[in-house]
Motif scaffolding. Structure first.
Motif, PDB file in Angstrom:
ATOM      1  N   ALA A 123       0.885  -1.165   0.000  1.00  0.00           N
ATOM      2  CA  ALA A 123       0.000   0.000   0.000  1.00  0.00           C
ATOM      3  C   ALA A 123       0.926   1.220   0.000  1.00  0.00           C
ATOM      4  O   ALA A 123       2.113   1.073   0.287  1.00  0.00           O
ATOM      5  N   HIS A 124       0.387   2.400  -0.332  1.00  0.00           N
ATOM      6  CA  HIS A 124       1.237   3.591  -0.184  1.00  0.00           C
ATOM      7  C   HIS A 124       0.879   4.289   1.116  1.00  0.00           C
ATOM      8  O   HIS A 124      -0.284   4.314   1.510  1.00  0.00           O
ATOM      9  N   TRP A 125       1.911   4.810   1.789  1.00  0.00           N
ATOM     10  CA  TRP A 125       1.669   5.388   3.116  1.00  0.00           C
ATOM     11  C   TRP A 125       1.676   6.902   3.118  1.00  0.00           C
ATOM     12  O   TRP A 125       1.300   7.527   4.121  1.00  0.00           O
ATOM     13  N   ASP A 148      -8.727   7.529   3.193  1.00  0.00           N
ATOM     14  CA  ASP A 148      -8.902   6.435   2.244  1.00  0.00           C
ATOM     15  C   ASP A 148      -7.657   6.294   1.357  1.00  0.00           C
ATOM     16  O   ASP A 148      -7.103   5.195   1.217  1.00  0.00           O
ATOM     17  N   ASP A 149      -7.237   7.409   0.782  1.00  0.00           N
ATOM     18  CA  ASP A 149      -6.131   7.396  -0.186  1.00  0.00           C
ATOM     19  C   ASP A 149      -4.795   7.383   0.548  1.00  0.00           C
ATOM     20  O   ASP A 149      -4.194   8.425   0.801  1.00  0.00           O
ATOM     21  N   GLY A 150      -4.402   6.196   0.877  1.00  0.00           N
ATOM     22  CA  GLY A 150      -3.186   5.971   1.628  1.00  0.00           C
ATOM     23  C   GLY A 150      -3.505   5.266   2.937  1.00  0.00           C
ATOM     24  O   GLY A 150      -3.125   4.111   3.154  1.00  0.00           O
ATOM     25  N   GLU A 181       3.796   7.968  -3.449  1.00  0.00           N
ATOM     26  CA  GLU A 181       2.959   7.496  -4.565  1.00  0.00           C
ATOM     27  C   GLU A 181       2.161   8.655  -5.146  1.00  0.00           C
ATOM     28  O   GLU A 181       1.921   8.731  -6.342  1.00  0.00           O
ATOM     29  N   ASP A 182       1.742   9.550  -4.224  1.00  0.00           N
ATOM     30  CA  ASP A 182       0.645  10.468  -4.559  1.00  0.00           C
ATOM     31  C   ASP A 182       1.089  11.903  -4.797  1.00  0.00           C
ATOM     32  O   ASP A 182       0.284  12.818  -4.723  1.00  0.00           O
ATOM     33  N   TYR A 183       2.382  12.108  -5.112  1.00  0.00           N
ATOM     34  CA  TYR A 183       2.893  13.462  -5.367  1.00  0.00           C
ATOM     35  C   TYR A 183       2.957  13.713  -6.873  1.00  0.00           C
ATOM     36  O   TYR A 183       3.779  14.470  -7.362  1.00  0.00           O
ATOM     37  N   GLY A 276      -5.883   0.814 -17.844  1.00  0.00           N
ATOM     38  CA  GLY A 276      -5.053   0.555 -16.674  1.00  0.00           C
ATOM     39  C   GLY A 276      -4.945   1.805 -15.822  1.00  0.00           C
ATOM     40  O   GLY A 276      -5.050   2.916 -16.331  1.00  0.00           O
ATOM     41  N   ILE A 277      -4.786   1.616 -14.527  1.00  0.00           N
ATOM     42  CA  ILE A 277      -4.634   2.741 -13.605  1.00  0.00           C
ATOM     43  C   ILE A 277      -3.167   2.847 -13.196  1.00  0.00           C
ATOM     44  O   ILE A 277      -2.562   1.852 -12.782  1.00  0.00           O
ATOM     45  N   THR A 278      -2.636   4.060 -13.349  1.00  0.00           N
ATOM     46  CA  THR A 278      -1.244   4.289 -12.948  1.00  0.00           C
ATOM     47  C   THR A 278      -1.146   4.163 -11.436  1.00  0.00           C
ATOM     48  O   THR A 278      -1.635   5.028 -10.704  1.00  0.00           O
ATOM     49  N   ASP A 279      -0.566   3.088 -11.000  1.00  0.00           N
ATOM     50  CA  ASP A 279      -0.442   2.876  -9.558  1.00  0.00           C
ATOM     51  C   ASP A 279       0.838   2.069  -9.315  1.00  0.00           C
ATOM     52  O   ASP A 279       1.485   1.611 -10.269  1.00  0.00           O
ATOM     53  N   ASP A 280       1.185   1.872  -8.057  1.00  0.00           N
ATOM     54  CA  ASP A 280       2.467   1.230  -7.726  1.00  0.00           C
ATOM     55  C   ASP A 280       2.670  -0.118  -8.424  1.00  0.00           C
ATOM     56  O   ASP A 280       3.792  -0.474  -8.788  1.00  0.00           O
ATOM     57  N   THR A 305     -13.542   8.915 -11.881  1.00  0.00           N
ATOM     58  CA  THR A 305     -13.059   7.540 -11.857  1.00  0.00           C
ATOM     59  C   THR A 305     -13.132   6.955 -10.454  1.00  0.00           C
ATOM     60  O   THR A 305     -13.645   5.863 -10.241  1.00  0.00           O
ATOM     61  N   PHE A 306     -12.604   7.695  -9.499  1.00  0.00           N
ATOM     62  CA  PHE A 306     -12.560   7.185  -8.128  1.00  0.00           C
ATOM     63  C   PHE A 306     -13.707   7.832  -7.338  1.00  0.00           C
ATOM     64  O   PHE A 306     -14.569   8.464  -7.937  1.00  0.00           O
ATOM     65  N   GLY A 307     -13.760   7.663  -6.056  1.00  0.00           N
ATOM     66  CA  GLY A 307     -14.864   8.251  -5.283  1.00  0.00           C
ATOM     67  C   GLY A 307     -14.857   9.774  -5.356  1.00  0.00           C
ATOM     68  O   GLY A 307     -13.843  10.387  -5.687  1.00  0.00           O
ATOM     69  N   HIS A 309     -14.732  11.762  -3.068  1.00  0.00           N
ATOM     70  CA  HIS A 309     -13.827  12.326  -2.045  1.00  0.00           C
ATOM     71  C   HIS A 309     -12.373  12.329  -2.507  1.00  0.00           C
ATOM     72  O   HIS A 309     -11.522  12.921  -1.866  1.00  0.00           O
ATOM     73  N   TRP A 310     -12.137  11.665  -3.622  1.00  0.00           N
ATOM     74  CA  TRP A 310     -10.758  11.439  -4.088  1.00  0.00           C
ATOM     75  C   TRP A 310     -10.033  12.752  -4.364  1.00  0.00           C
ATOM     76  O   TRP A 310     -10.514  13.589  -5.111  1.00  0.00           O
ATOM     77  N   HIS A 311      -8.889  12.913  -3.767  1.00  0.00           N
ATOM     78  CA  HIS A 311      -8.043  14.118  -3.918  1.00  0.00           C
ATOM     79  C   HIS A 311      -8.816  15.392  -3.581  1.00  0.00           C
ATOM     80  O   HIS A 311      -8.640  16.428  -4.225  1.00  0.00           O
TER      81      HIS A 311
HETATM   82  C1  AHN Z   1      -3.779   8.463 -11.197  1.00  0.00           C
HETATM   83  O1  AHN Z   1      -4.927   8.713 -11.372  1.00  0.00           O
HETATM   84  C2  AHN Z   1      -2.715   9.166 -11.952  1.00  0.00           C
HETATM   85  N1  AHN Z   1      -3.361   7.552 -10.343  1.00  0.00           N
HETATM   86  C3  AHN Z   1      -4.250   6.760  -9.598  1.00  0.00           C
HETATM   87  C4  AHN Z   1      -3.490   6.113  -8.534  1.00  0.00           C
HETATM   88  C5  AHN Z   1      -3.672   6.778  -7.258  1.00  0.00           C
HETATM   89  C6  AHN Z   1      -3.656   8.097  -6.964  1.00  0.00           C
HETATM   90  N2  AHN Z   1      -3.905   6.145  -6.164  1.00  0.00           N
HETATM   91  C7  AHN Z   1      -4.023   6.991  -5.225  1.00  0.00           C
HETATM   92  N3  AHN Z   1      -3.880   8.196  -5.671  1.00  0.00           N
END
Ligand code: AHN
Ligand code: ZN
Length: 344
Positions: A123-125, A148-150, A181-183, A276-280, A305-307, A309-311
């Motif tokens: 996971a990313h911290w 949630d995100d992290g 991960e998230d910068y 595909g989702i850019t992720d670790d 794409t995500f919830g 609340h995302w970002h």
């Molecule tokens: C992008 O949307 C570029 N990445 C999704 C991966 C991510 C971002 N996971 C958490 N924050």
């Protein structure tokens, strides 16, 4: 000859679930090889995972180069060590898209470091430095709490670590928390050329990019890896993610089938994402060849794409649901204990 493999794991709590499975190899008559494998799968304690999210969030946003980041790192190392892991702190420096040099730390918790057979959980911290979602108007230039995100993925894996200590297995498990991960840089959809899009991809996942080119053990090659990202929101849904399906489709199908059999089909939806989702996991697979899949919340509603609340600043404790943590954690535990018992 019938072979019975009886419970091989210590039962230490009344939460232990029993799953009996018959498996037979096709190359021999079934009656000769029918094997009863009885695997004890510990119960995942969602209350405990929830507290692990709260604790991370209480440090504040875990953005590299901040005190909260440093303090949370110390806490994570101490938790993993407390749960019996041998911990490596992998320090690195990486230049963000802003030009800022980030001091990052990948946190590597090894369970049974000497065991040959291993799996990896990730996971990313870190949490995001800004709230730049298109849906966000609130404090867009300020970092987010990233419950949630992290926070959620780390919390689930800390509870897995706690269960590994309480219910030991012979197999090696490496819990690796990636940093930075998230910068990354959000591509401006309209203006983006293919090239700009490719470049922006590389601005994400700086910790996993570093780790995958600087493995903590040379030639490290676990049997497979599972990445958790945004696994704590209420009513989360986890479709089969595009890169995961390219990297390890059979592993994805196995996990989703298992989740469905456990009654979690509403979360682990039988739906395949085209993209595909850019992720670790993308960088880990690309640089190491380790088969790794991503369990990630994709809402795909309202053009987001995500919830919602995302970002945004809404990624706080209010959106965390113990039920989601439970579902994901229980599936991960089932995979781990079945794999250790030879029945996954
Ligand atoms: C992008 O949307 C570029 N990445 C999704 C991966 C991510 C971002 N996971 C958490 N924050
Ligand atoms: Zn993010």
């Amino acid at each position: 000859m019938k072979k019975y493999i009886l419970p091989i794991l210590k039962i230490t709590s009344c939460l232990v679930l029993t799953v009996g499975i018959f498996s037979c190899k096709n190359d021999k008559p079934a009656e000769e090889t029918a094997t009863l494998v009885q695997i004890k799968i510990p119960g995942f304690t969602a209350d405990s995972a929830y507290v692990f999210v709260e604790k991370q969030v209480a440090f504040g946003p875990r953005v590299p180069n901040t005190t909260a980041h440093q303090e949370c790192k110390n806490w994570l190392v101490q938790k993993l060590e407390g749960f019996g892991a041998k911990v490596i702190e992998q320090n690195f420096e990486a230049k963000a898209y802003t030009g800022t040099v980030l001091k990052g730390v990948n946190i590597i918790g090894q369970f049974n470091p000497a065991a040959k057979k291993r799996i990896m959980l990730n996971a990313h911290w870190d949490s995001r430095h800004i709230a730049d979602s298109k849906l966000s108007t609130e404090r867009r230039n300020e970092p987010i709490l990233g419950a949630d995100d992290g926070g959620s993925g780390v919390a689930v894996l800390l509870e897995v670590a706690r269960q590994l200590q309480a219910n030991p297995i012979d197999m090696g498990v490496d819990i690796i928390f990636f940093d930075a991960e998230d910068y990354g840089e959000h591509k401006e959809e309209a203006a983006a050329t293919q090239e700009a899009e490719m470049r922006s991809m590389e601005t994400w996942c700086l910790g996993s990019q570093y780790w995958s080119k600087n493995l903590h053990v040379s030639g490290y090659k676990p049997k497979f890896g599972i990445l958790l990202d945004m696994v704590g929101a209420q009513n989360a849904r986890f479709p089969k993610e595009g890169f995961s399906m390219q990297i390890a489709p059979a592993l994805v199908d196995k996990i989703w089938k298992l989740a469905k059999a456990m009654g979690y089909g509403n979360f682990f939806v039988d739906e395949q994402l085209s993209g595909g989702i850019t992720d670790d996991h993308y960088f880990v697979a690309r640089n190491t060849g380790i088969p790794i899949i991503d369990i990630i919340h994709v809402s795909n509603k309202d053009g987001q794409t995500f919830g919602d609340h995302w970002h945004t600043q809404n990624d706080n404790m209010n959106i965390i649901d113990k039920r989601t943590l439970k579902v994901v954690g229980q599936v991960v535990l089932a995979v781990v204990y079945k794999e250790a018992g030879g029945s996954f």
